[in-house]
Design an enzyme around this catalytic site. Structure first.
Site, PDB file in Angstrom:
ATOM      1  N   ARG A  16       0.823  -1.217   0.000  1.00 62.11           N
ATOM      2  CA  ARG A  16       0.000   0.000   0.000  1.00 62.11           C
ATOM      3  C   ARG A  16       0.855   1.264   0.000  1.00 62.11           C
ATOM      4  O   ARG A  16       0.410   2.315  -0.447  1.00 62.11           O
ATOM      5  CB  ARG A  16      -0.991  -0.027   1.162  1.00 62.11           C
ATOM      6  CG  ARG A  16      -2.067  -1.106   0.980  1.00 62.11           C
ATOM      7  CD  ARG A  16      -3.045  -1.164   2.140  1.00 62.11           C
ATOM      8  NE  ARG A  16      -2.404  -1.468   3.402  1.00 62.11           N
ATOM      9  CZ  ARG A  16      -2.284  -2.688   3.922  1.00 62.11           C
ATOM     10  NH1 ARG A  16      -2.762  -3.727   3.272  1.00 62.11           N
ATOM     11  NH2 ARG A  16      -1.704  -2.870   5.077  1.00 62.11           N
ATOM     12  N   GLU A  23       4.797  -9.533  15.195  1.00 59.47           N
ATOM     13  CA  GLU A  23       3.992 -10.185  16.219  1.00 59.47           C
ATOM     14  C   GLU A  23       3.975 -11.702  16.042  1.00 59.47           C
ATOM     15  O   GLU A  23       3.894 -12.445  17.001  1.00 59.47           O
ATOM     16  CB  GLU A  23       2.532  -9.695  16.176  1.00 59.47           C
ATOM     17  CG  GLU A  23       2.340  -8.203  16.352  1.00 59.47           C
ATOM     18  CD  GLU A  23       2.392  -7.433  15.041  1.00 59.47           C
ATOM     19  OE1 GLU A  23       1.587  -6.513  14.867  1.00 59.47           O
ATOM     20  OE2 GLU A  23       3.225  -7.742  14.178  1.00 59.47           O
TER      21      GLU A  23
END
Length: 176
Positions: A61, A98
């Protein structure tokens, strides 16, 4: 900052990609020509006098606004991608996310010591990807490095900005 047009057109999706996450979807900004123009205009005003010579768009993006702004600033575009996506020789930076480790790459000849670089991505949350991109670009020893995001998430206890040196100039168009 927190332009009403952009805020009104930002889609939030509850529990995506996992339960408890409120996903900020920039694609609703990209599909609206007025929002795209507003983002380009705001980014141009921030960076028009910074001497930017290269804009690094972070996959994927980040490519959208990096490309549009590069045209307006008369700067080159550098793609920061996942491994195996760039055809020429690259340098890499790995980082912890994560859910494990990831790696990003830039072409070895993409940035020079005389460049002033703007790194752009859509979202600042934990900051891990941008920190890796920043560390990667630093290996080229450019004159200066700026960081920009469309959205910075601060309302969910996220402090991605805090992992960067306080002297690093970081700008965002929207803070939520």
């Amino acid at each position: 900052m927190n332009n009403k047009l952009l805020m009104d057109n930002l889609r939030c999706i509850q529990d995506f990609p996992v339960k408890g996450i409120n996903f900020r979807d920039v694609t609703t900004l990209f599909k609206n020509p007025a929002c795209v123009q507003e983002m380009i205009d705001e980014l141009y005003e921030i960076y028009k006098d910074k001497g930017i010579t290269k804009i690094v768009g972070i996959e994927s993006r980040g490519f959208v606004m990096a490309s549009a702004l590069a045209v307006k600033l008369n700067a080159g575009i550098v793609l920061c991608r996942k491994p195996g996506k760039l055809p020429a020789e690259t340098i890499q930076e790995s980082y912890t996310k994560e859910y494990g480790e990831d790696t990003i790459e830039i072409h070895k000849d993409a940035i020079g010591e005389n460049d002033v670089v703007l790194l752009h991505d859509d979202l600042l949350a934990t900051g891990g990807t941008m920190k890796a991109a920043y560390n990667l670009v630093k290996k080229f020893n450019p004159k200066n490095i700026y960081l920009n995001f469309i959205i910075e998430i601060t309302d969910e206890g996220l402090h991605g900005r805090d992992i960067f040196d306080p002297n690093t100039e970081i700008t965002t168009l929207i803070r939520v």
